[in-house]
Design an enzyme around this catalytic site. Structure first.
Site, PDB file in Angstrom:
ATOM      1  N   GLY A   1      -9.924   3.342   0.753  1.00  0.00           N
ATOM      2  CA  GLY A   1      -9.450   2.402   1.686  1.00  0.00           C
ATOM      3  C   GLY A   1      -8.009   1.960   1.459  1.00  0.00           C
ATOM      4  N   SER A   2      -7.998   0.629   2.117  1.00  0.00           N
ATOM      5  CA  SER A   2      -6.880  -0.068   2.094  1.00  0.00           C
ATOM      6  C   SER A   2      -6.255  -0.436   0.544  1.00  0.00           C
ATOM      7  CB  SER A   2      -6.718  -1.280   3.066  1.00  0.00           C
ATOM      8  OG  SER A   2      -6.752  -0.543   4.340  1.00  0.00           O
ATOM      9  N   THR A   3      -7.002  -0.448  -0.323  1.00  0.00           N
ATOM     10  CA  THR A   3      -6.544  -0.616  -1.844  1.00  0.00           C
ATOM     11  C   THR A   3      -5.602   0.058  -2.153  1.00  0.00           C
ATOM     12  OG1 THR A   3      -8.443   0.406  -2.774  1.00  0.00           O
ATOM     13  CG2 THR A   3      -8.810  -1.897  -2.420  1.00  0.00           C
TER      14      THR A   3
END
Length: 402
Positions: free
Chosen positions: A20-22
């Site tokens: 995801g957004s990591t």
């Protein structure tokens, strides 16, 4: 006890997930490194969605124009995708490969896997866009933690070892410049501050930074209505010592965002590790007075159980302290304020009753002892220097509580 099957797996090395957004900080770092943007470059993220071919990507919240730093702080998928699509696929693939995605780290642990990074020649524009925010790529948690060392180590990434190494350490491979690493660290710190997606990741007394991730799980080749919540962070930001990565598989309490689920775990683990290692604090702590409480005062957990959760700004369901604040009950706040104001002076129990409690009763009562004890406990949990008092006078001391 005989362990079998899943019990023998170290999930940080054997299980993969979509991060995801990591992944967004890596996309931003590449854009900074190649001179496509600066931290202050404006990206139009309105109206919160973007169509690429026949597919549409969207943000969790609608944003207008954001700077690159705000794209990371607010976690805009649209902003990350627009940065990614400015590059040839090969350039983005090379960066992912350089920080260790797509292949095992060769740590020697049984069952270690390498995740999935498809060859760049097979990428479609929509795939390149979604990989910029961590969809369409899979990693292990140890890969993700190791990749974040590129920001903690001023742009280079070094081999990992499960054992303590003696003698000269292996040289790292430079992926980004020191300037790029510093700029990304500053963006990661914004994520943990008010206005970011992870204020619950803050650690009292330390400057920390990191990135949240929330992704659907893949089952039988399709996205299911199940989630993986993650957070990866660095501390202290001023002189990084530790990287901690947290992944929560299928959060089950109805909350699934990384900032709500994984960030508080990071906060507790990182706080304990920093104190255990004796890492000097690099941020001041603030005092914050709580209000509008009902029922017995004192323990944070008790107050929360009485339905006063809304009265606290930044504490989790277990009463843990978040942010750079010590949350005190009104009387505890006045007590500490009075003690600090009169530091070095003789303060009697009667003086405390008159100036802190605003009414008189038997000076031998233990009400002062109870509140000082609670105050000391909160100061200790926050990792502050202890509350110290000195007894003065002539005679015998029979007992003291606390």
């Amino acid at each position: 006890v005989k362990l079998t099957g899943d019990q023998l797996r170290n999930r940080a090395l054997t299980d993969t997930f979509e991060p995801g957004s990591t992944m967004k900080p890596f996309t931003a770092a590449l854009a900074l490194e190649k001179g496509k943007v600066t931290a202050g470059t404006i990206i139009n993220c309105a109206p919160g969605r973007m169509t690429i071919g026949s597919a549409t990507i969207s943000d969790a919240h609608v944003h207008g124009t954001l700077t690159v730093a705000q794209v990371i702080q607010k976690s805009s998928n649209v902003g990350a995708a627009k940065m990614a699509l400015a590059f040839p696929p090969e350039t983005m693939w090379d960066m992912f490969d350089s920080v260790g995605f797509g292949a095992p780290l060769k740590l020697g642990f049984p069952g270690e896997v390498g995740g999935r990074l498809r060859p760049w020649k097979k990428w479609q524009p929509i795939e390149q866009a979604t990989m910029s925010y961590g969809h369409g790529i899979s990693v292990t948690l140890i890969q993700l933690a190791r990749a974040y060392t590129v920001f903690a180590r001023n742009g280079d990434v070094a081999p990992l070892s499960l054992l303590k190494l003696e003698g000269p350490q292996p040289a790292g491979k430079q992926v980004f410049s020191e300037q790029t690493a510093r700029e990304i660290r500053a963006m990661l710190e914004l994520v943990v501050q008010p206005g970011g997606t992870a204020p619950k990741a803050a650690v009292p007394g330390y400057r920390v930074g990191g990135k949240t991730g929330t992704a659907h799980k893949l089952e039988a080749g399709a996205y299911a209505n199940k989630y993986v919540a993650s957070f990866v962070g660095i501390a202290p930001i001023s002189d990084p010592r530790l990287v901690v990565a947290v992944m929560v598989d299928e959060p089950s309490n109805g909350i699934y965002y990384g900032g709500d689920v994984a960030a508080p775990v990071f906060s507790q683990v990182m706080a304990g590790a920093l104190r255990t290692l004796g890492v000097p604090q690099d941020a001041p702590l603030k005092l914050c007075q709580s209000t509008a409480l009902s029922g017995p005062l004192g323990d944070l957990g008790t107050a929360l159980n009485l339905g006063a959760k809304a009265a606290f700004n930044g504490i989790n369901a277990k009463g843990g302290i978040h942010g750079r604040e010590i949350l005190l009950q009104p009387r505890e706040f006045r007590l500490l304020e009075y003690l600090m104001k009169n530091a070095g002076q003789v303060v009697t129990r009667t003086m405390l009753l008159e100036n802190v409690w605003d009414y008189h009763f038997d000076p031998q009562t233990n009400v002062i002892d109870v509140h000082i004890s609670r105050l000391r406990a909160k100061i200790d949990r926050a990792g502050l220097p202890p509350l110290i008092h000195t007894l003065r006078g002539i005679g015998y001391k029979l007992a003291e509580n606390p």
